[in-house]
Structure formats: C-alpha cells, structure tokens
Enzyme design. Structure first.
Site, mmCIF file in Angstrom:
data_model
loop_
_atom_site.group_PDB
_atom_site.id
_atom_site.type_symbol
_atom_site.label_atom_id
_atom_site.label_comp_id
_atom_site.label_asym_id
_atom_site.label_seq_id
_atom_site.Cartn_x
_atom_site.Cartn_y
_atom_site.Cartn_z
ATOM 1 N N ASN A 1 0.879 -1.169 0.000
ATOM 2 C CA ASN A 1 0.000 0.000 0.000
ATOM 3 C C ASN A 1 0.918 1.221 0.000
ATOM 4 O O ASN A 1 1.559 1.512 1.010
ATOM 5 C CB ASN A 1 -0.894 0.003 1.233
ATOM 6 C CG ASN A 1 -1.775 1.234 1.318
ATOM 7 O OD1 ASN A 1 -1.612 2.189 0.570
ATOM 8 N ND2 ASN A 1 -2.719 1.215 2.244
ATOM 9 N N GLN B 1 0.421 4.184 0.347
ATOM 10 C CA GLN B 1 0.060 5.222 1.324
ATOM 11 C C GLN B 1 0.576 4.897 2.734
ATOM 12 O O GLN B 1 0.525 5.739 3.620
ATOM 13 C CB GLN B 1 -1.473 5.388 1.379
ATOM 14 C CG GLN B 1 -2.100 5.740 0.049
ATOM 15 C CD GLN B 1 -1.544 7.017 -0.548
ATOM 16 O OE1 GLN B 1 -1.457 8.038 0.128
ATOM 17 N NE2 GLN B 1 -1.141 6.960 -1.804
ATOM 18 N N CYS B 2 1.058 3.685 2.927
ATOM 19 C CA CYS B 2 1.489 3.221 4.246
ATOM 20 C C CYS B 2 3.005 3.357 4.391
ATOM 21 O O CYS B 2 3.760 2.819 3.576
ATOM 22 C CB CYS B 2 1.065 1.759 4.414
ATOM 23 S SG CYS B 2 1.747 0.956 5.879
ATOM 24 N N SER B 3 3.444 4.027 5.432
ATOM 25 C CA SER B 3 4.886 4.242 5.625
ATOM 26 C C SER B 3 5.621 2.924 5.867
ATOM 27 O O SER B 3 6.735 2.735 5.381
ATOM 28 C CB SER B 3 5.132 5.210 6.775
ATOM 29 O OG SER B 3 4.653 4.681 7.991
ATOM 30 N N ARG C 1 6.018 1.271 2.489
ATOM 31 C CA ARG C 1 7.062 1.947 1.699
ATOM 32 C C ARG C 1 8.451 1.583 2.221
ATOM 33 O O ARG C 1 9.369 1.341 1.442
ATOM 34 C CB ARG C 1 6.860 3.470 1.724
ATOM 35 C CG ARG C 1 5.656 3.933 0.923
ATOM 36 C CD ARG C 1 5.632 5.442 0.736
ATOM 37 N NE ARG C 1 5.786 6.207 1.967
ATOM 38 C CZ ARG C 1 4.789 6.639 2.733
ATOM 39 N NH1 ARG C 1 3.540 6.377 2.406
ATOM 40 N NH2 ARG C 1 5.039 7.349 3.819
#
Length: 118
Positions: free
Chosen positions: A10, A12-14, A17
C-alpha cells in the site's frame, strides 16, 4: 539466479514503503502488488497464511471500518469466510506482506522481512 519477491503493498502506508525500500536496497527483483487496487483472491490469501504460519484472523486489521461493520470478530466465522471478507475488503489485510518462495512475513516490524530475504 534472480530471486523474485512479492510484496502486497500500500503506497500510502509508511511501513509498506519502508519494506519496499528495504527489498530494493538488497537489489532483489520485486513484484509489487498494490492489493487495494488488485485484491488477492481468497485462495491466494489461503496460500499466504499457510506460508506465514498464521490464521486468517491474524492477518486482519481489526481497527478498520469493515471489520466492525461485517461483524468479523464473531468467533463462529471460519477461515474461508474470513479470507473471503479480506478479498472483498482488501483494506482489512495487514501490510505489508512479503512472500519469497515458501516463506512469508508481515512487515511489522521490518525485521520480519529481513529474516526471510537474507
């Protein structure tokens, strides 16, 4: 031989990433599956939990709205029902999940991923 890794990602997820960055730093070939856009089928999820050595309940994000709305805390729900719910509502899937051959890891914490890719 090139090692190919799948990451259920995802962007958007740190944590997700960070997991992708960790894999890329090791210069491994990675297949990025944006599971919110391309949700895994319940059969694929069944293979993942087998590799993780966990139950369907253990890969569900319990703080997400569909969890409460669908009553997924009900202990009478079986593995198939839970996996189907995740497939239909991919926001419920813990992230990131990294799969390498017959091993898999949930990337919370990132050390879980390091264990299977080193």
């Amino acid at each position: 031989m090139t090692t190919s890794i799948k990451i259920y990602h995802n962007p958007q997820c740190s944590k997700s990433r960070s997991a992708l960055e960790l894999i890329q730093q090791k210069q491994l070939t990675v297949e990025i599956i944006e599971y919110l856009k391309f949700p895994p089928h319940s059969r694929e999820l069944a293979h993942i939990i087998k590799k993780l050595g966990v139950t369907a309940r253990e890969i569900i994000r319990k703080n997400e709205e569909p969890y409460k709305k669908l009553g997924l805390s009900n202990p009478k729900l079986n593995e198939s029902e839970l996996l189907e719910a995740i497939s239909i509502n991919p926001i419920l899937l813990q992230r990131p999940i990294v799969v390498l051959n017959d091993k898999a890891a949930i990337g919370r914490p990132l050390e879980n991923i390091e264990k299977i890719i080193t």
